[in-house]
Scaffold this motif. Structure first.
Motif, PDB file in Angstrom:
ATOM      1  N   LEU A  57      66.889   9.674  48.424  1.00 27.45           N
ATOM      2  CA  LEU A  57      65.643  10.439  48.484  1.00 27.45           C
ATOM      3  C   LEU A  57      65.493  11.155  49.820  1.00 27.45           C
ATOM      4  O   LEU A  57      65.009  12.288  49.871  1.00 27.45           O
ATOM      5  CB  LEU A  57      64.442   9.526  48.229  1.00 27.45           C
ATOM      6  N   SER A  58      65.919  10.512  50.896  1.00 28.87           N
ATOM      7  CA  SER A  58      65.831  11.134  52.223  1.00 28.87           C
ATOM      8  C   SER A  58      66.678  12.401  52.286  1.00 28.87           C
ATOM      9  O   SER A  58      66.223  13.435  52.789  1.00 28.87           O
ATOM     10  CB  SER A  58      66.279  10.159  53.311  1.00 28.87           C
ATOM     11  N   TYR A  59      67.915  12.325  51.798  1.00 35.08           N
ATOM     12  CA  TYR A  59      68.760  13.522  51.809  1.00 35.08           C
ATOM     13  C   TYR A  59      68.137  14.640  50.997  1.00 35.08           C
ATOM     14  O   TYR A  59      68.108  15.796  51.428  1.00 35.08           O
ATOM     15  CB  TYR A  59      70.160  13.214  51.273  1.00 35.08           C
ATOM     16  N   LEU A  60      67.633  14.327  49.822  1.00 33.85           N
ATOM     17  CA  LEU A  60      67.031  15.368  48.989  1.00 33.85           C
ATOM     18  C   LEU A  60      65.762  15.925  49.620  1.00 33.85           C
ATOM     19  O   LEU A  60      65.499  17.129  49.520  1.00 33.85           O
ATOM     20  CB  LEU A  60      66.745  14.826  47.593  1.00 33.85           C
ATOM     21  N   LEU A  61      65.000  15.074  50.290  1.00 29.76           N
ATOM     22  CA  LEU A  61      63.771  15.534  50.933  1.00 29.76           C
ATOM     23  C   LEU A  61      64.080  16.467  52.099  1.00 29.76           C
ATOM     24  O   LEU A  61      63.490  17.535  52.227  1.00 29.76           O
ATOM     25  CB  LEU A  61      62.950  14.334  51.419  1.00 29.76           C
ATOM     26  N   PHE A  62      65.023  16.073  52.955  1.00 29.20           N
ATOM     27  CA  PHE A  62      65.273  16.840  54.176  1.00 29.20           C
ATOM     28  C   PHE A  62      66.273  17.974  53.992  1.00 29.20           C
ATOM     29  O   PHE A  62      66.211  18.959  54.711  1.00 29.20           O
ATOM     30  CB  PHE A  62      65.710  15.903  55.304  1.00 29.20           C
ATOM     31  N   ASP A  63      67.194  17.857  53.028  1.00 23.83           N
ATOM     32  CA  ASP A  63      68.219  18.876  52.857  1.00 23.83           C
ATOM     33  C   ASP A  63      68.069  19.684  51.580  1.00 23.83           C
ATOM     34  O   ASP A  63      68.793  20.639  51.361  1.00 23.83           O
ATOM     35  CB  ASP A  63      69.612  18.236  52.890  1.00 23.83           C
ATOM     36  N   GLY A  64      67.153  19.281  50.722  1.00 24.75           N
ATOM     37  CA  GLY A  64      66.913  20.022  49.498  1.00 24.75           C
ATOM     38  C   GLY A  64      67.845  19.607  48.372  1.00 24.75           C
ATOM     39  O   GLY A  64      68.715  18.755  48.534  1.00 24.75           O
ATOM     40  N   PRO A  65      67.652  20.219  47.204  1.00 26.44           N
ATOM     41  CA  PRO A  65      68.450  19.868  46.030  1.00 26.44           C
ATOM     42  C   PRO A  65      69.944  20.069  46.275  1.00 26.44           C
ATOM     43  O   PRO A  65      70.355  20.957  47.031  1.00 26.44           O
ATOM     44  CB  PRO A  65      67.943  20.840  44.960  1.00 26.44           C
ATOM     45  N   MET A  66      70.752  19.228  45.634  1.00 25.83           N
ATOM     46  CA  MET A  66      72.210  19.329  45.738  1.00 25.83           C
ATOM     47  C   MET A  66      72.860  18.669  44.535  1.00 25.83           C
ATOM     48  O   MET A  66      72.173  18.039  43.726  1.00 25.83           O
ATOM     49  CB  MET A  66      72.708  18.727  47.058  1.00 25.83           C
ATOM     50  N   VAL A  68      75.527  16.063  42.489  1.00 26.86           N
ATOM     51  CA  VAL A  68      75.854  14.640  42.582  1.00 26.86           C
ATOM     52  C   VAL A  68      77.018  14.434  43.554  1.00 26.86           C
ATOM     53  O   VAL A  68      76.999  13.515  44.369  1.00 26.86           O
ATOM     54  CB  VAL A  68      76.181  14.067  41.181  1.00 26.86           C
ATOM     55  N   ASN A  69      78.024  15.309  43.482  1.00 26.12           N
ATOM     56  CA  ASN A  69      79.170  15.167  44.388  1.00 26.12           C
ATOM     57  C   ASN A  69      78.777  15.357  45.849  1.00 26.12           C
ATOM     58  O   ASN A  69      79.285  14.660  46.726  1.00 26.12           O
ATOM     59  CB  ASN A  69      80.293  16.137  44.005  1.00 26.12           C
ATOM     60  N   GLU A  70      77.879  16.301  46.119  1.00 25.10           N
ATOM     61  CA  GLU A  70      77.399  16.487  47.496  1.00 25.10           C
ATOM     62  C   GLU A  70      76.642  15.247  47.974  1.00 25.10           C
ATOM     63  O   GLU A  70      76.830  14.792  49.102  1.00 25.10           O
ATOM     64  CB  GLU A  70      76.499  17.727  47.589  1.00 25.10           C
ATOM     65  N   LEU A  71      75.793  14.707  47.117  1.00 30.23           N
ATOM     66  CA  LEU A  71      75.062  13.486  47.459  1.00 30.23           C
ATOM     67  C   LEU A  71      76.027  12.329  47.695  1.00 30.23           C
ATOM     68  O   LEU A  71      75.869  11.567  48.664  1.00 30.23           O
ATOM     69  CB  LEU A  71      74.075  13.120  46.355  1.00 30.23           C
ATOM     70  N   ALA A  72      77.026  12.196  46.840  1.00 27.04           N
ATOM     71  CA  ALA A  72      78.003  11.109  46.979  1.00 27.04           C
ATOM     72  C   ALA A  72      78.731  11.209  48.310  1.00 27.04           C
ATOM     73  O   ALA A  72      78.923  10.198  49.001  1.00 27.04           O
ATOM     74  CB  ALA A  72      78.995  11.134  45.820  1.00 27.04           C
ATOM     75  N   ALA A  73      79.115  12.408  48.701  1.00 29.41           N
ATOM     76  CA  ALA A  73      79.814  12.595  49.975  1.00 29.41           C
ATOM     77  C   ALA A  73      78.914  12.201  51.146  1.00 29.41           C
ATOM     78  O   ALA A  73      79.348  11.513  52.069  1.00 29.41           O
ATOM     79  CB  ALA A  73      80.273  14.045  50.115  1.00 29.41           C
ATOM     80  N   ARG A  74      77.672  12.599  51.103  1.00 29.77           N
ATOM     81  CA  ARG A  74      76.746  12.270  52.197  1.00 29.77           C
ATOM     82  C   ARG A  74      76.430  10.783  52.248  1.00 29.77           C
ATOM     83  O   ARG A  74      76.285  10.209  53.316  1.00 29.77           O
ATOM     84  CB  ARG A  74      75.469  13.076  52.061  1.00 29.77           C
ATOM     85  N   ILE A  94      61.136  10.670  38.982  1.00 29.50           N
ATOM     86  CA  ILE A  94      61.155  10.938  40.425  1.00 29.50           C
ATOM     87  C   ILE A  94      62.067  12.108  40.751  1.00 29.50           C
ATOM     88  O   ILE A  94      61.775  12.905  41.637  1.00 29.50           O
ATOM     89  CB  ILE A  94      61.582   9.676  41.193  1.00 29.50           C
ATOM     90  N   LEU A  95      63.176  12.206  40.021  1.00 25.00           N
ATOM     91  CA  LEU A  95      64.128  13.296  40.231  1.00 25.00           C
ATOM     92  C   LEU A  95      64.178  14.185  38.999  1.00 25.00           C
ATOM     93  O   LEU A  95      63.858  13.758  37.893  1.00 25.00           O
ATOM     94  CB  LEU A  95      65.536  12.747  40.504  1.00 25.00           C
ATOM     95  N   GLU A  96      64.614  15.409  39.240  1.00 21.04           N
ATOM     96  CA  GLU A  96      64.850  16.358  38.159  1.00 21.04           C
ATOM     97  C   GLU A  96      66.280  16.862  38.287  1.00 21.04           C
ATOM     98  O   GLU A  96      66.784  17.048  39.393  1.00 21.04           O
ATOM     99  CB  GLU A  96      63.906  17.561  38.268  1.00 21.04           C
ATOM    100  N   ARG A  97      66.921  17.067  37.131  1.00 22.46           N
ATOM    101  CA  ARG A  97      68.255  17.657  37.102  1.00 22.46           C
ATOM    102  C   ARG A  97      68.145  18.993  36.396  1.00 22.46           C
ATOM    103  O   ARG A  97      67.489  19.108  35.363  1.00 22.46           O
ATOM    104  CB  ARG A  97      69.232  16.754  36.349  1.00 22.46           C
ATOM    105  N   ARG A  98      68.795  20.001  36.981  1.00 24.71           N
ATOM    106  CA  ARG A  98      68.805  21.324  36.359  1.00 24.71           C
ATOM    107  C   ARG A  98      70.215  21.907  36.462  1.00 24.71           C
ATOM    108  O   ARG A  98      71.014  21.457  37.271  1.00 24.71           O
ATOM    109  CB  ARG A  98      67.782  22.251  36.999  1.00 24.71           C
ATOM    110  N   GLY A 110      67.188  17.332  42.315  1.00 25.68           N
ATOM    111  CA  GLY A 110      66.129  17.519  43.289  1.00 25.68           C
ATOM    112  C   GLY A 110      64.969  16.581  43.000  1.00 25.68           C
ATOM    113  O   GLY A 110      64.885  15.984  41.917  1.00 25.68           O
ATOM    114  N   ILE A 111      64.097  16.454  43.963  1.00 21.57           N
ATOM    115  CA  ILE A 111      62.901  15.626  43.789  1.00 21.57           C
ATOM    116  C   ILE A 111      61.932  16.378  42.884  1.00 21.57           C
ATOM    117  O   ILE A 111      61.704  17.582  43.064  1.00 21.57           O
ATOM    118  CB  ILE A 111      62.249  15.315  45.153  1.00 21.57           C
ATOM    119  N   ALA A 112      61.379  15.677  41.914  1.00 21.51           N
ATOM    120  CA  ALA A 112      60.390  16.283  41.016  1.00 21.51           C
ATOM    121  C   ALA A 112      59.208  16.792  41.843  1.00 21.51           C
ATOM    122  O   ALA A 112      58.749  16.110  42.773  1.00 21.51           O
ATOM    123  CB  ALA A 112      59.928  15.267  39.975  1.00 21.51           C
ATOM    124  N   ALA A 113      58.752  17.982  41.508  1.00 19.44           N
ATOM    125  CA  ALA A 113      57.689  18.618  42.289  1.00 19.44           C
ATOM    126  C   ALA A 113      56.455  17.738  42.431  1.00 19.44           C
ATOM    127  O   ALA A 113      55.850  17.674  43.512  1.00 19.44           O
ATOM    128  CB  ALA A 113      57.315  19.961  41.661  1.00 19.44           C
TER     129      ALA A 113
END
Length: 162
Positions: A57-66, A68-74, A94-98, A110-113
């Motif tokens: 959640l922290s990565y998505l909050l501070f770095d924005g939507p990304m 799954v592979n980007e999240l996994a790497a981080r 809590i999350l949305e996938r598009r 990304g985090i649901a609005a």
């Protein structure tokens, strides 16, 4: 005779490593205790969020939507692990996938609005505290601090021990 403060010990003002260790043995439980006391916003309490969710959640909050592979790497975990976390948090709303507009086979997470304000209110104070603590340091000092915490984590986890 007074004991050295954590600042004195860390700065080498005490008798060395043992003084710094003593200071940290006192400091770490207080830090953990304070972090645990940060209340989960009422809007998120029913979701039973675990520590494994916080970094994601922290990565998505501070770095924005990304992706799954980007999240996994981080997060330094397998993409399948992130997929499971994302699936869990998506089912909870809590999350949305598009679809990725550039590649329709990829999904952007990304985090649901409607959850963004509660998550920001929950995680932002910790980020602000880290910024305040790290801002006076040089880039090399910040890197040394992060490297030291990583080394401590590895040592506590038994990594590198035979």
């Amino acid at each position: 005779m007074s004991r050295p403060s954590a600042r004195d010990a860390a700065a080498g003002g005490g008798s060395g490593v043992d003084d710094a260790v003593r200071a940290l043995l006192l400091l770490m439980p207080r830090m953990v205790g304070r972090v645990k006391k940060i209340p989960v916003p009422e809007a998120l309490q029913s979701f039973a969020l675990a520590p494994r969710h916080l970094s994601l959640l922290s990565y998505l909050l501070f770095d924005g939507p990304m992706t799954v592979n980007e999240l996994a790497a981080r997060l330094q975990v397998a993409p399948t692990t992130v997929s499971l976390l994302v699936g869990d948090l998506s089912r909870k709303g809590i999350l949305e996938r598009r679809e990725d507009e550039a590649d329709r086979r990829r999904r952007i997470v990304g985090i649901a609005a409607d959850q963004q304000p509660a998550i920001a209110a929950w995680l932002a104070p910790g980020a602000a505290a880290w910024r305040k603590a790290l801002a006076p340091l040089t880039p090399d000092q910040r890197q040394l601090f992060v490297d030291t915490l990583l080394a401590y984590e590895a040592a506590v986890g038994g990594e590198g021990q035979g």
